[in-house]
Write an enzyme that holds these catalytic residues in place. Sequence first.
Site, short mmCIF file in Angstrom:
data_model
loop_
_atom_site.label_atom_id
_atom_site.label_comp_id
_atom_site.label_asym_id
_atom_site.label_seq_id
_atom_site.Cartn_x
_atom_site.Cartn_y
_atom_site.Cartn_z
N ASP A 1 53.28 9.48 -10.52
CA ASP A 1 54.73 9.58 -10.42
C ASP A 1 55.13 11.05 -10.30
O ASP A 1 54.64 11.89 -11.06
CB ASP A 1 55.37 8.96 -11.66
CG ASP A 1 56.84 8.67 -11.48
OD1 ASP A 1 57.56 9.54 -10.93
OD2 ASP A 1 57.30 7.59 -11.90
N GLU B 1 52.19 16.88 -0.78
CA GLU B 1 53.28 16.09 -0.20
C GLU B 1 53.61 14.97 -1.18
O GLU B 1 52.75 14.16 -1.51
CB GLU B 1 52.89 15.50 1.15
CG GLU B 1 54.02 14.70 1.79
CD GLU B 1 53.60 13.92 3.03
OE1 GLU B 1 54.49 13.52 3.80
OE2 GLU B 1 52.38 13.70 3.21
N THR C 1 55.80 12.44 10.78
CA THR C 1 55.42 11.33 9.91
C THR C 1 55.63 10.02 10.67
O THR C 1 56.22 9.99 11.75
CB THR C 1 56.27 11.30 8.63
OG1 THR C 1 57.57 10.80 8.94
CG2 THR C 1 56.39 12.69 8.00
N ASP D 1 63.09 8.31 -0.30
CA ASP D 1 64.10 7.27 -0.50
C ASP D 1 65.44 7.94 -0.79
O ASP D 1 65.55 8.76 -1.71
CB ASP D 1 63.69 6.40 -1.69
CG ASP D 1 64.52 5.12 -1.79
OD1 ASP D 1 65.73 5.16 -1.46
OD2 ASP D 1 63.97 4.09 -2.21
N GLU E 1 51.28 9.55 -3.89
CA GLU E 1 51.93 8.25 -3.69
C GLU E 1 52.00 7.53 -5.02
O GLU E 1 51.07 7.59 -5.83
CB GLU E 1 51.17 7.40 -2.68
CG GLU E 1 51.80 7.34 -1.30
CD GLU E 1 53.23 6.83 -1.29
OE1 GLU E 1 53.59 6.02 -2.17
OE2 GLU E 1 53.99 7.22 -0.40
N TYR F 1 57.65 7.58 9.78
CA TYR F 1 59.09 7.35 9.83
C TYR F 1 59.76 8.28 10.85
O TYR F 1 60.67 7.87 11.57
CB TYR F 1 59.71 7.59 8.45
CG TYR F 1 59.53 6.44 7.48
CD1 TYR F 1 60.11 5.20 7.72
CD2 TYR F 1 58.78 6.61 6.34
CE1 TYR F 1 59.94 4.15 6.82
CE2 TYR F 1 58.61 5.56 5.42
CZ TYR F 1 59.20 4.34 5.68
OH TYR F 1 59.03 3.30 4.80
N LYS G 1 73.40 5.19 -3.64
CA LYS G 1 74.46 4.95 -4.62
C LYS G 1 74.53 6.09 -5.63
O LYS G 1 73.49 6.59 -6.09
CB LYS G 1 74.22 3.62 -5.34
CG LYS G 1 74.33 2.41 -4.40
CD LYS G 1 74.12 1.11 -5.15
CE LYS G 1 74.23 -0.08 -4.19
NZ LYS G 1 74.02 -1.37 -4.88
#
Length: 213
Positions: free
Chosen positions: A96, A44, A191, A118, A69, A193, A122
């Site tokens: 990363d 994940e 999760t 995320d 993470e 969120y 933009k």
Amino acid sequence: MRLRHKPWALDYMKEHPSAYVADPAATKGKWAEEFGNENPLYIEVGSGKGAFITGMAKQHPDVNFIAIELFESVAVAIVQKLVEQPQPNVRVLTVDAKDLRDYFEKGEVTRLYLNFSDPWPKTRHAKRRLTYKTFLSTYEDILPKNGQIHFKTDNRKLFESSLMTMSNYGMTFDWMSLDLHANEPEDNVRTEYEQRFSSMGQPIYRMEATFRN
């Protein structure tokens, strides 16, 4: 939301090598040895506090899971969970996502999860989205032929842009929902969120996409 820095996080995680892999590059191609079995490996990318990865690990003890993470101050919460309730089929990495090729061989990862990434709304930040083509290329390089990405988000624009990016990349979609909790599968693991947004009445979007390589 501002990330609260925890200067003690890295030292704490290094004290618990059964949960945290401090040098994942040294384990590239050797994850079966790390877990002590030949079970499938699911990762994940962006695991937050670990509700999904630990829930999935309990549900699927015959699968190995890796939580990815970027920030140590976030990842430490997952390690703390694993210290309090050990799960031998879970490991945590602080790396990363763009560098995943450095930690996994081709085909070493069986499936990849992206949950509530995320959205980088933009246009000029599109390259930072975890479903952008450069990230897809990285995932394809560590997954087997016909490898899958399972993706969940509350952000409709991110979902739509991800559909377009994946389609343009040549991926196909095997399953999709525009309101996951309207008819929630029994095996869905929420999760942090997801639980929060669902309680606010926000629809959850989910898809399963396959590389056709």
